[in-house]
Design a protein around this motif. Structure first.
Motif, short mmCIF file in Angstrom:
data_model
loop_
_atom_site.label_atom_id
_atom_site.label_comp_id
_atom_site.label_asym_id
_atom_site.label_seq_id
_atom_site.Cartn_x
_atom_site.Cartn_y
_atom_site.Cartn_z
N ALA A 1 -3.62 8.14 -9.78
CA ALA A 1 -3.03 8.99 -10.81
C ALA A 1 -1.62 8.52 -11.16
O ALA A 1 -1.28 8.35 -12.34
CB ALA A 1 -3.01 10.44 -10.35
N HIS B 1 -3.25 17.06 -12.58
CA HIS B 1 -2.75 16.17 -13.63
C HIS B 1 -2.90 16.89 -14.96
O HIS B 1 -4.01 17.19 -15.39
CB HIS B 1 -3.55 14.86 -13.64
N TYR C 1 2.20 15.30 -12.90
CA TYR C 1 1.42 15.19 -11.68
C TYR C 1 2.02 16.15 -10.66
O TYR C 1 3.19 16.03 -10.29
CB TYR C 1 1.44 13.76 -11.14
#
Length: 155
Positions: free
Chosen positions: A14, A68, A120
């Motif tokens: 991510a 996310h 995030y």
């Protein structure tokens, strides 16, 4: 402004994407400015991911600790970097993850016609409290983004 959220288990993947260091969907890697780092030891995406994973490991129940969210504005809408940072921080707070209790990393992407940031979050808070809930995100986010837009004078 709209928000789209996914959850997962791979902080490194991510954050590498967030930093613009990973190819995907026919795109070449690009530069993605880092806007916010909270409760994470600053470093490379891999180093920050390791720090976030260590906190997530404190919870035995949370299988998908990566939250996310992409906050996006309309094409052509002028959004300053300060507004992007304020919107990201306020989003975290309104969704139940204030940046003083959660690990947060925010990157700005410039690969589309519209302004957008990637947020995030570690769903597991640094103080050991209950993990951030993901139920009803789809229904909660429109009201949250409307409120942020109004607060920042963007509507």
């Amino acid at each position: 402004m709209i928000a789209k959220t996914t959850t997962g288990s791979d902080f490194e993947g991510a954050l590498t994407y967030g930093a613009g260091q990973r190819q995907g969907r026919g795109k070449e890697p690009g530069e993605a400015p880092l806007l916010v780092v909270s409760n994470v030891i600053p470093g490379s995406p891999k180093e920050m991911a390791q720090d976030m994973q260590a906190v997530a490991a404190r919870s035995k129940r949370v299988r998908k600790p990566v939250w996310h969210t992409v906050l996006s504005w309309k094409a052509g809408e002028a959004v300053s970097q300060a507004q992007k940072v304020a919107a990201a921080k306020r989003y975290c707070e309104l969704m139940g993850a204030p940046i003083d209790r959660h690990q947060v990393v925010v990157y700005e992407h410039r690969d589309k016609q519209h302004a957008h940031v990637h947020i995030y979050l570690n769903r597991v808070p640094i103080d050991g409290g209950p993990a951030l809930r993901t139920d009803n995100n789809f229904y909660r986010q429109p009201a949250v983004t409307r409120q942020i837009s109004q607060e920042l004078g963007m509507d």
